[in-house]
Design a protein around this motif. Structure first.
Motif, PDB file in Angstrom:
ATOM      1  N   SER A   1       0.825  -1.205   0.000  1.00 54.11           N
ATOM      2  CA  SER A   1       0.000   0.000   0.000  1.00 54.11           C
ATOM      3  C   SER A   1       0.858   1.253   0.000  1.00 54.11           C
ATOM      4  CB  SER A   1      -0.931  -0.004   1.214  1.00 54.11           C
ATOM      5  OG  SER A   1      -0.178   0.061   2.417  1.00 54.11           O
ATOM      6  N   GLN A   2       1.975   1.242   0.741  1.00 54.39           N
ATOM      7  CA  GLN A   2       2.862   2.397   0.774  1.00 54.39           C
ATOM      8  C   GLN A   2       3.522   2.625  -0.581  1.00 54.39           C
ATOM      9  OE1 GLN A   2       3.438   4.625   3.297  1.00 54.39           O
ATOM     10  NE2 GLN A   2       1.770   3.612   4.393  1.00 54.39           N
ATOM     11  N   ILE A   3       3.928   1.539  -1.231  1.00 54.82           N
ATOM     12  CA  ILE A   3       4.574   1.662  -2.538  1.00 54.82           C
ATOM     13  C   ILE A   3       3.606   2.206  -3.568  1.00 54.82           C
ATOM     14  CG2 ILE A   3       5.590   0.350  -4.442  1.00 54.82           C
ATOM     15  CD1 ILE A   3       6.815  -1.504  -2.363  1.00 54.82           C
ATOM     16  N   TYR A   4       2.406   1.640  -3.606  1.00 47.30           N
ATOM     17  CA  TYR A   4       1.440   2.087  -4.614  1.00 47.30           C
ATOM     18  C   TYR A   4       1.036   3.538  -4.361  1.00 47.30           C
ATOM     19  CZ  TYR A   4      -2.556   2.183  -7.718  1.00 47.30           C
ATOM     20  OH  TYR A   4      -3.437   2.516  -8.706  1.00 47.30           O
ATOM     21  N   ARG A   5       0.797   3.873  -3.102  1.00 50.73           N
ATOM     22  CA  ARG A   5       0.412   5.248  -2.777  1.00 50.73           C
ATOM     23  C   ARG A   5       1.524   6.225  -3.149  1.00 50.73           C
ATOM     24  NH1 ARG A   5      -3.354   7.575   0.556  1.00 50.73           N
ATOM     25  NH2 ARG A   5      -2.807   9.608   1.437  1.00 50.73           N
ATOM     26  N   ALA A   6       2.776   5.863  -2.859  1.00 49.88           N
ATOM     27  CA  ALA A   6       3.897   6.744  -3.185  1.00 49.88           C
ATOM     28  C   ALA A   6       4.035   6.927  -4.690  1.00 49.88           C
ATOM     29  CB  ALA A   6       5.184   6.179  -2.593  1.00 49.88           C
ATOM     30  N   ARG A   7       3.818   5.869  -5.453  1.00 51.58           N
ATOM     31  CA  ARG A   7       3.951   5.978  -6.912  1.00 51.58           C
ATOM     32  C   ARG A   7       2.851   6.829  -7.509  1.00 51.58           C
ATOM     33  NH1 ARG A   7       5.691  -0.245  -8.640  1.00 51.58           N
ATOM     34  NH2 ARG A   7       7.788  -0.170  -7.700  1.00 51.58           N
ATOM     35  N   VAL A   8       1.641   6.698  -6.985  1.00 54.85           N
ATOM     36  CA  VAL A   8       0.556   7.539  -7.483  1.00 54.85           C
ATOM     37  C   VAL A   8       0.812   8.999  -7.134  1.00 54.85           C
ATOM     38  CG1 VAL A   8      -1.903   8.044  -7.250  1.00 54.85           C
ATOM     39  CG2 VAL A   8      -1.144   5.682  -7.449  1.00 54.85           C
ATOM     40  N   GLN A   9       1.261   9.257  -5.924  1.00 49.74           N
ATOM     41  CA  GLN A   9       1.567  10.629  -5.545  1.00 49.74           C
ATOM     42  C   GLN A   9       2.698  11.202  -6.395  1.00 49.74           C
ATOM     43  OE1 GLN A   9       2.298  10.301  -1.325  1.00 49.74           O
ATOM     44  NE2 GLN A   9       0.217  10.941  -0.801  1.00 49.74           N
ATOM     45  N   ASP A  10       3.697  10.395  -6.701  1.00 52.35           N
ATOM     46  CA  ASP A  10       4.771  10.852  -7.576  1.00 52.35           C
ATOM     47  C   ASP A  10       4.227  11.271  -8.933  1.00 52.35           C
ATOM     48  OD1 ASP A  10       6.637  10.455  -5.638  1.00 52.35           O
ATOM     49  OD2 ASP A  10       7.404   8.566  -6.430  1.00 52.35           O
ATOM     50  N   TRP A  11       3.289  10.489  -9.439  1.00 51.57           N
ATOM     51  CA  TRP A  11       2.705  10.832 -10.747  1.00 51.57           C
ATOM     52  C   TRP A  11       1.873  12.106 -10.657  1.00 51.57           C
ATOM     53  CZ3 TRP A  11      -2.739   9.758 -11.988  1.00 51.57           C
ATOM     54  CH2 TRP A  11      -3.076  10.184 -13.288  1.00 51.57           C
ATOM     55  N   LEU A  12       1.075  12.235  -9.587  1.00 57.93           N
ATOM     56  CA  LEU A  12       0.216  13.405  -9.447  1.00 57.93           C
ATOM     57  C   LEU A  12       1.024  14.686  -9.291  1.00 57.93           C
ATOM     58  CD1 LEU A  12      -2.541  12.002  -7.041  1.00 57.93           C
ATOM     59  CD2 LEU A  12      -2.689  12.366  -9.499  1.00 57.93           C
ATOM     60  N   TYR A  13       2.173  14.591  -8.666  1.00 54.84           N
ATOM     61  CA  TYR A  13       3.001  15.781  -8.457  1.00 54.84           C
ATOM     62  C   TYR A  13       4.080  15.938  -9.515  1.00 54.84           C
ATOM     63  CZ  TYR A  13       0.715  16.541  -4.007  1.00 54.84           C
ATOM     64  OH  TYR A  13      -0.219  16.792  -3.034  1.00 54.84           O
ATOM     65  N   GLY A  14       3.978  15.205 -10.604  1.00 59.45           N
ATOM     66  CA  GLY A  14       4.897  15.401 -11.711  1.00 59.45           C
ATOM     67  C   GLY A  14       6.249  14.778 -11.544  1.00 59.45           C
ATOM     68  N   VAL A  15       6.445  13.925 -10.549  1.00 60.68           N
ATOM     69  CA  VAL A  15       7.734  13.289 -10.354  1.00 60.68           C
ATOM     70  C   VAL A  15       7.915  12.132 -11.318  1.00 60.68           C
ATOM     71  CG1 VAL A  15       9.220  12.117  -8.675  1.00 60.68           C
ATOM     72  CG2 VAL A  15       7.745  13.993  -7.945  1.00 60.68           C
TER      73      VAL A  15
END
Length: 730
Positions: free
Chosen positions: A78-92
Motif C-alpha cells: 500500500s505504501q509503494i502504490y500510494r507513493a507511486r501515485v503521488q509521484d505521478w500526481l506531483y509530476g515526479v
C-alpha cells in the motif's frame, strides 16, 4: 524482508535476518529513567506505524540495538502504490502506475510483473514511515532531537553479498557502464547513483584533456594560448553535456525532479514561514562570507608570507626545521577554523528555515563552497597574482618577521639573510602539489586512515571485553545462531554516516584546479585521470566498509554542485587568460606581460583587462553554441512530461484510502498480548526445526512477541545500566 522471499536470498551468506532498519539507542547512566520512558514511547510508536521490533544489547552496556521490519507485505504494497501515485500526481513520474488489483493476494504478482520493487525503494519508504509525523501515519522518530535524543542513528544494514560482488566487479573494469550505475541506484538510491554517474562521466571526459595536455606538455609547454583555449572549450562542453545527462538519467529513473513537500493548495497542514524573514536571514551570508575571507584568508596569507620569508629570505640557523613552520600552522588553524565556520554555516542554514531537505542542502552547500574555494585556491591565486607580479614591492615588508625573530637572538646580532629573487617555478610546484601530492594524501586520509583506526579501536575493545568477561560472569550472552550477525551489526552501528556531499566537494574542487590552473601544468588532467579511476573504487570501498549503508534518498541531479561547476568553468576562462598573458613564454625572464626583472607597473594593464574581457565573452558565446548543439542532439522523448491540474490531483488523492494495518502491527504469527516463556520458545523452535522452517531469520523474530515483549526486554537491559552487573558480585 517483507517482499516475498526467494530461495536465492535464503542461500546468501551473512543474511541480514530480514531486518529493514536498526536503531542505535544509547542510555546515559545519569538519564536511565528518561531513556527507559523514551524507549517505551519508541517501541509503541514503531509498532503503531506497522513495524515488528526486536531488541538486543549493543556493543556497550549503555547501548541497545532495536531491529525493525515492516510487519506485513500489505502495508509495504500500500505504501509503494500510494507513493507511486503521488509521484505521478506531483509530476515526479512521467506516467501513472497501473491500477492495483482489488484482491490483496494478487499484489505480489502485480509488483513483480508491472514494476518490480527495488531494494532502494523499499528501504526509502520504510525510513519515511519511521521518520514521518504521527498524524501522517509514521512513527515520528527524529534521531538526536527532543525526546528522541537517545536515538543516535537509524541505518539499514549492508548487503555483504552485494558489496563483495560490487567491489570485485569494479576492480576488474576500466570503465563503468550504465548497468553498473543502475545497480547502485537499485541498492542505494538515486542520490548515491548520481554521484557515481557524475564521477564516471567526468572520468570519460578527462581522456581528451589528458591526451591533449600530455601533447601540450611535450610540444607547447606551460602557459600556452592554444592549450588555454582548448581547455576552456572542454570545460564548456563537459558542463553542458552533464546538464543534459542529468535530465536523461532522471527520466530513465522514472522522475525529473524531487519534490517531497506537499503543495499548500492541497489543503494539507504545512508549516508557513515568512519569506521576508528568510530573506533577512539569508542576507547573513554576506557577513558569513566576509568572516570566511577574514579568518581563513588571514591564516593562509600569514602562512604564505612566513613561508616566503623562511624559504627565500632567511638564511640563519635551524632553517631546515623552520621551513615546516607554515605547514604546522596551517595544519593547526585551518581545520579548526574550517570546522567552526562549517558549524556556523549549518546554524545559519537552520535558521533560514527551508521547507524541503533539498532547499536546505542547497543553501548549506553554497556556504560550504565559499569555505572550500578559499582553502583550495587562495594559495595559488596569491602566488600567481601577488607573489610573482608584486614580489619586489611586497617582500621588503616581510622584515617584520626579521624584527620579531631578532628578539630571540643575541643582542645586536642581526639575522642572516640572503638576496631575494622571484622564484618563477614556485607557481608550477604549487599546482603540482595540489594536483598530485594532495590527491594521494586525500586518498590516504579518506580510506586508509579510517580503516587503520577502526582496526586499532576494535583490537582495544576486544581486549577490554575479554578483561570484563573475566571479572564479571553476569554479562548477557548472544544466542549462538545470531551471535555472528549481532557482532556485525554492532560494528556497523559504530561506523560513520556516509555523506555524499564530501565526495561531490572533492570532485568539484578538482574540476576547479583543472579549469583554473591547468594552463600552468598541462599534465594536470593526466594526474586526475589516474586519481579518478582509483577514486571510484575507493569510494565504493568506503561506502561498503568504512561507512554505514546510506539511506536511499532520491535525487534528480547533483544538486547545487552543478552551479559550482558552472561558476568554476566561467572563472577558468578569466584566470587562464590572465595567466597566459602574464606568464606566456615564461622560460626566460621576459614574459608576455610581465618582466620578472622589472617593475610590476610595467605590466600593460589595459592589455590584461582586454584579454580577460575577450576570454569571458568568448566563453559565453561558446557556451551558447555548445548548449544549442547538445540540445539538438538530445532525444526529444526525454522531456515529454506533463503536469496534472490540482483538481485532478485532489480528486484522485481523496479516492485513495489508507489500509488499516493496526491489526497486523504486532508481527506475523503473533497474537497481541501473548505471554512469552522459555518453554514456549523451546517448543516453537523444536516445531520449526521439525517442519524444516527453523531458519535463523525466523527464530530471530520469534524471540520477542510483539511490542510489549520488546519493551519488557529493553527495560530490563536499561535497568542493568542503572544497577551495574558487577555490583551483584559484591
Amino acid at each position: 524482508m517483507v517482499v516475498s522471499q526467494s530461495p536465492e536470498r535464503d542461500k546468501q551468506p551473512q543474511s541480514n535476518f530480514d531486518v529493514d532498519y536498526v536503531i542505535h539507542y544509547t542510555i546515559p547512566p545519569n538519564e536511565s529513567a528518561e531513556a527507559e520512558a523514551s524507549f517505551t514511547q519508541l517501541i509503541t510508536a514503531l509498532s503503531a506505524a506497522g513495524f515488528a521490533t526486536e531488541v538486543r544489547p549493543g556493543r556497550t552496556p549503555s547501548s541497545l540495538l532495536v531491529f525493525l521490519k515492516l510487519a506485513s507485505t500489505s502495508l509495504l504494497h500500500s505504501q509503494i502504490y500510494r507513493a507511486r501515485v503521488q509521484d505521478w500526481l506531483y509530476g515526479v513520474r512521467p506516467a501513472a502506475p497501473a491500477a492495483s488489483p482489488e484482491n490483496p493476494a494478487d499484489m505480489d504478482r502485480y509488483f513483480a510483473d508491472d514494476e518490480p520493487v527495488t531494494e532502494a525503494e523499499r528501504l526509502r519508504l520504510a525510513y519515511m514511515l519511521i521518520t514521518r509525523p504521527r498524524n501522517e501515519g509514521g512513527a515520528g522518530v527524529t534521531p538526536k532531537t527532543g525526546h528522541w535524543r537517545f536515538v543516535q542513528s537509524v541505518f539499514p544494514l549492508h548487503d555483504r553479498a552485494f558489496n563483495r560482488e560490487w567491489l570485485s566487479e569494479w576492480s576488474k573494469k576500466y570503465y563503468l557502464d550504465e548497468a553498473d550505475i543502475g545497480k547502485i541506484r537499485d541498492r542505494m538510491g538515486e542520490r548515491v547513483a548520481f554521484y557515481f554517474a557524475f564521477l564516471q562521466s567526468y572520468f570519460a571526459f578527462l581522456l581528451f584533456p589528458a591526451a591533449f595536455g600530455f601533447a601540450a606538455w611535450l610540444v607547447l609547454g606551460p602557459f600556452s594560448t592554444v592549450y588555454a583555449l582548448v581547455n576552456c572549450l572542454w570545460a564548456v562542453v563537459f558542463f553542458e553535456h552533464w546538464k543534459m545527462k542529468e535530465v536523461d538519467l532522471a527520466v530513465q529513473w522514472g522522475f525529473q525532479f524531487e519534490r517531497e513537500s506537499v503543495d499548500p493548495v492541497t489543503g494539507e497542514i504545512v508549516k508557513v514561514y515568512s519569506p521576508y524573514k528568510r530573506l533577512a536571514r539569508q542576507l547573513l551570508q554576506v557577513p558569513f562570507a566576509a568572516a570566511c575571507v577574514a579568518a581563513l584568508g588571514g591564516v593562509i596569507v600569514s602562512c604564505f608570507a612566513i613561508e616566503i620569508f623562511i624559504n627565500e629570505v632567511y638564511n640563519g640557523p635551524f632553517k631546515q626545521y623552520l621551513t615546516f613552520l607554515p605547514t604546522v600552522l596551517l595544519t593547526i588553524f585551518n581545520p579548526t577554523l574550517t570546522t567552526l565556520l562549517t558549524r556556523l554555516a549549518e546554524r545559519l542554514t537552520e535558521i533560514e528555515n527551508y521547507e524541503t531537505r533539498d532547499a536546505h542542502q542547497a543553501a548549506f552547500v553554497q556556504k560550504i563552497f565559499v569555505i572550500n574555494f578559499i582553502t583550495s585556491y587562495l594559495g595559488i591565486f596569491l602566488t600567481a597574482f601577488v607573489y610573482v607580479p608584486f614580489g619586489k614591492i611586497l617582500v621588503p615588508y616581510l622584515d617584520v618577521f626579521q624584527f620579531t625573530a631578532q628578539r630571540f637572538t643575541a643582542e645586536g646580532k642581526p639575522l642572516p639573510t640572503k638576496d631575494w629573487k622571484i622564484n618563477p617555478n614556485r607557481l608550477t610546484k604549487q599546482v603540482i602539489y595540489f594536483t598530485v601530492t594532495a590527491q594521494i594524501v586525500n586518498f590516504a586520509t579518506e580510506v586508509i586512515v579510517p580503516y587503520a583506526k577502526r582496526k586499532i579501536f576494535r583490537t582495544v575493545e576486544k581486549v577490554q571485553t575479554e578483561m570484563s568477561e573475566k571479572s564479571s560472569s553476569g554479562q548477557p550472552k548472544d544466542q549462538p545462531d545470531e551471535a555472528s550477525f549481532l557482532k556485525r551489526v554492532r560494528n556497523e552501528a559504530e561506523l560513520d554516516e556516509y555523506d555524499v556531499t564530501v565526495d561531490y566537494r572533492e570532485m568539484v574542487v578538482q574540476f576547479g584546479y583543472l579549469s583554473l590552473f591547468s594552463v600552468v601544468w598541462p599534465l594536470t588532467a593526466c594526474s586526475f585521470l589516474v586519481n579518478n579511476w582509483v577514486e571510484a573504487r575507493s569510494d565504493a570501498m568506503k561506502i561498503a566498509t568504512n561507512c554505514q549503508r546510506p539511506i536511499p534518498w532520491r535525487a534528480d541531479s547533483i544538486g547545487p554542485w552543478l552551479n559550482a561547476l558552472g561558476f568554476l568553468a566561467w572563472l577558468g576562462s578569466i584566470t587562464s587568460a590572465a595567466l597566459v598573458f602574464l606568464f606566456h613564454h615564461g622560460g626566460g625572464h621576459k614574459s608576455g606581460g610581465l618582466d620578472l626583472e622589472g617593475s610590476p607597473w610595467d605590466i600593460r594593464g589595459w592589455a590584461l583587462l582586454l584579454s580577460i574581457l575577450f576570454a569571458e565573452h568568448l566563453y559565453l558565446l561558446v557556451q551558447i553554441v555548445v548548449r544549442g548543439v547538445i540540445r539538438k542532439l538530445d532525444s526529444p522523448g526525454l522531456l515529454k512530461e506533463k503536469k496534472e491540474r490540482f483538481v485532478m490531483r485532489k480528486k484522485l488523492l481523496e479516492r485513495m484510502v489508507e489500509r488499516d494495518v493496526s491489526a497486523e502491527a504486532s508481527g506475523p504469527g503473533i497474537s497481541a498480548g501473548e505471554a512469552i516463556t522459555r518453554e514456549a520458545l523451546e517448543e516453537e523452535a523444536r516445531r520449526l526445526s521439525v517442519v524444516g522452517e527453523g531458519r535463523p531469520e525466523q527464530l530471530f523474530w520469534q524471540r520477542q512477541r510483539g511490542a510489549s515483549e520488546t519493551i519488557q526486554v529493553g527495560r530490563a537491559l536499561i535497568a542493568e545500566v542503572r544497577i551495574p552487573l558487577w555490583s551483584d558480585a559484591t
